[in-house]
Write a protein that holds these residues in place. Structure first.
Motif, PDB file in Angstrom:
ATOM      1  N   PHE A   1       3.107   4.452   7.654  1.00 52.58           N
ATOM      2  CA  PHE A   1       2.789   5.350   6.363  1.00 52.58           C
ATOM      3  C   PHE A   1       3.303   6.769   6.814  1.00 52.58           C
ATOM      4  CE2 PHE A   1      -1.262   2.727   5.278  1.00 52.58           C
ATOM      5  CZ  PHE A   1      -0.483   1.735   4.383  1.00 52.58           C
ATOM      6  N   ALA A   2       2.928   7.284   7.913  1.00 50.91           N
ATOM      7  CA  ALA A   2       3.215   8.702   8.390  1.00 50.91           C
ATOM      8  C   ALA A   2       4.839   9.165   8.118  1.00 50.91           C
ATOM      9  CB  ALA A   2       2.654   8.957   9.606  1.00 50.91           C
ATOM     10  N   PRO A   3       5.498   8.168   8.884  1.00 48.40           N
ATOM     11  CA  PRO A   3       6.868   8.463   8.807  1.00 48.40           C
ATOM     12  C   PRO A   3       7.579   8.151   7.383  1.00 48.40           C
ATOM     13  CG  PRO A   3       6.702   6.948  10.350  1.00 48.40           C
ATOM     14  CD  PRO A   3       5.216   6.863   9.919  1.00 48.40           C
ATOM     15  N   ALA A   4       6.870   7.349   6.571  1.00 48.93           N
ATOM     16  CA  ALA A   4       7.488   7.320   5.142  1.00 48.93           C
ATOM     17  C   ALA A   4       6.738   8.471   4.305  1.00 48.93           C
ATOM     18  CB  ALA A   4       7.050   6.145   4.405  1.00 48.93           C
ATOM     19  N   LEU A   5       5.972   9.259   4.683  1.00 47.62           N
ATOM     20  CA  LEU A   5       5.248  10.356   3.992  1.00 47.62           C
ATOM     21  C   LEU A   5       5.215  11.571   4.896  1.00 47.62           C
ATOM     22  CD1 LEU A   5       2.065   8.156   2.994  1.00 47.62           C
ATOM     23  CD2 LEU A   5       3.930   8.873   1.258  1.00 47.62           C
ATOM     24  N   SER A   6       6.572  11.916   5.177  1.00 50.94           N
ATOM     25  CA  SER A   6       6.654  13.106   6.048  1.00 50.94           C
ATOM     26  C   SER A   6       6.092  14.243   5.634  1.00 50.94           C
ATOM     27  CB  SER A   6       8.080  13.140   6.456  1.00 50.94           C
ATOM     28  OG  SER A   6       8.922  13.575   5.012  1.00 50.94           O
ATOM     29  N   HIS A   7       5.658  14.518   4.156  1.00 51.18           N
ATOM     30  CA  HIS A   7       5.030  15.890   3.831  1.00 51.18           C
ATOM     31  C   HIS A   7       3.611  15.837   4.276  1.00 51.18           C
ATOM     32  CE1 HIS A   7       3.875  12.935   0.511  1.00 51.18           C
ATOM     33  NE2 HIS A   7       3.106  13.787   0.171  1.00 51.18           N
ATOM     34  N   LEU A   8       3.125  14.889   4.626  1.00 53.03           N
ATOM     35  CA  LEU A   8       1.851  14.652   5.043  1.00 53.03           C
ATOM     36  C   LEU A   8       1.421  14.894   6.496  1.00 53.03           C
ATOM     37  CD1 LEU A   8       0.630  11.424   3.179  1.00 53.03           C
ATOM     38  CD2 LEU A   8       0.008  14.019   2.424  1.00 53.03           C
ATOM     39  N   THR A   9       0.209  15.477   6.712  1.00 56.54           N
ATOM     40  CA  THR A   9      -0.290  15.333   8.379  1.00 56.54           C
ATOM     41  C   THR A   9      -1.273  14.079   8.200  1.00 56.54           C
ATOM     42  OG1 THR A   9       0.231  17.613   8.547  1.00 56.54           O
ATOM     43  CG2 THR A   9      -1.502  16.736  10.119  1.00 56.54           C
TER      44      THR A   9
ATOM     45  N   VAL B   1      -8.013  13.394  -3.156  1.00 59.72           N
ATOM     46  CA  VAL B   1      -7.617  11.916  -3.593  1.00 59.72           C
ATOM     47  C   VAL B   1      -8.186  11.145  -2.528  1.00 59.72           C
ATOM     48  CG1 VAL B   1      -6.043  10.135  -4.208  1.00 59.72           C
ATOM     49  CG2 VAL B   1      -5.615  12.678  -4.925  1.00 59.72           C
ATOM     50  N   PHE B   2      -8.818   9.950  -2.828  1.00 57.27           N
ATOM     51  CA  PHE B   2      -9.371   9.089  -1.912  1.00 57.27           C
ATOM     52  C   PHE B   2      -8.814   7.614  -2.266  1.00 57.27           C
ATOM     53  CE2 PHE B   2     -13.233   6.197  -0.567  1.00 57.27           C
ATOM     54  CZ  PHE B   2     -12.754   5.796   0.343  1.00 57.27           C
ATOM     55  N   CYS B   3      -7.772   7.178  -1.609  1.00 60.35           N
ATOM     56  CA  CYS B   3      -7.386   5.872  -1.704  1.00 60.35           C
ATOM     57  C   CYS B   3      -8.119   4.869  -0.835  1.00 60.35           C
ATOM     58  CB  CYS B   3      -5.882   5.966  -1.429  1.00 60.35           C
ATOM     59  SG  CYS B   3      -4.997   6.696  -2.678  1.00 60.35           S
TER      60      CYS B   3
ATOM     61  N   ILE C   1       0.825  -1.233   0.035  1.00 60.33           N
ATOM     62  CA  ILE C   1       0.045   0.058   0.103  1.00 60.33           C
ATOM     63  C   ILE C   1       0.883   1.232  -0.080  1.00 60.33           C
ATOM     64  CG2 ILE C   1      -1.633   1.369   1.319  1.00 60.33           C
ATOM     65  CD1 ILE C   1      -3.042  -1.184   2.296  1.00 60.33           C
ATOM     66  N   LEU C   2       1.940   1.235   0.834  1.00 61.59           N
ATOM     67  CA  LEU C   2       2.919   2.420   0.852  1.00 61.59           C
ATOM     68  C   LEU C   2       3.428   2.918  -0.504  1.00 61.59           C
ATOM     69  CD1 LEU C   2       4.133   4.545   2.367  1.00 61.59           C
ATOM     70  CD2 LEU C   2       5.971   2.878   2.864  1.00 61.59           C
TER      71      LEU C   2
END
Length: 195
Positions: free
Chosen positions: A46-54, A130-132, A18-19
């Motif tokens: 997911f959050a640590p790997a997608l650091s641009h996201l909140t 976007v909705f995943c 998924i990541l």
């Protein structure tokens, strides 16, 4: 220290594939609402790997302790505290959300709840949102595997709504459009909806 963590083997199995997809489809997004965060394993991975996201986890209060424990152990700083968000009861009060992620929720919900989730996301996502959506789905009325057909039967026997058809989801998701349908391991798909 993190004794109240719950564990889901399916989450462990599916998080890496998924990541890979979220890196692409959430590349230009900024704040993700996760509907049905469950144990918290996905948010913590997911959050640590997608650091641009909140990342905003949501679930019933009984699951908040596990979500907090997983997030604390991951030491990621871009995950907000989990909040209660029950489709059909709680209003959408999330500001700045431009993306939604939900895994293995639609087939647990009753059909009217799944419809309401799709409609709620469709209405509240901003333009370019976007909705995943991850899980097992039927395609044109057909199960994608014998194991999914058996899983659907067991879900219904336990009082859950069962596996939904993608055509059905499309009719509920207007004005979202299904931009991509990615085959995933274990007879699952990732549906990418855009506004």
């Amino acid at each position: 220290m993190f004794d109240n963590k719950d564990f889901s083997q399916p989450c462990e199995n599916n998080k890496a594939p998924i990541l890979t997809q979220l890196r692409e489809h959430f590349a230009n997004q900024s704040k993700v609402l996760e509907i049905g965060s469950g144990t918290g394993q996905h948010a913590a991975f997911f959050a640590p790997a997608l650091s641009h996201l909140t990342w905003q986890p949501t679930d019933i209060p009984d699951n908040h302790g596990s979500i907090n424990a997983w997030v604390a152990e991951s030491q990621c700083s871009n995950v907000l505290s989990p909040v209660e968000f029950f489709i059909g009861r709680d209003k959408w009060t999330f500001s700045g959300v431009d993306s939604v992620f939900s895994a293995n929720t639609t087939h647990i919900m009753q059909p009217h709840e799944a419809q309401l989730m799709m409609e709620t996301i469709a209405v509240n996502l901003p333009k370019s949102g976007v909705f995943c959506q991850y899980g097992p789905f039927k395609i044109d009325g057909n199960f994608t595997s014998d194991s999914n057909a058996q899983f659907d039967q067991s879900l219904r026997q336990r009082g859950y709504g069962g596996i939904r058809d993608i055509t059905e989801l499309k009719s509920w998701a207007v004005p979202l459009t299904l931009d991509d349908m990615i085959q995933m391991p274990a007879n699952n798909h990732l549906l990418v909806w855009r506004k």
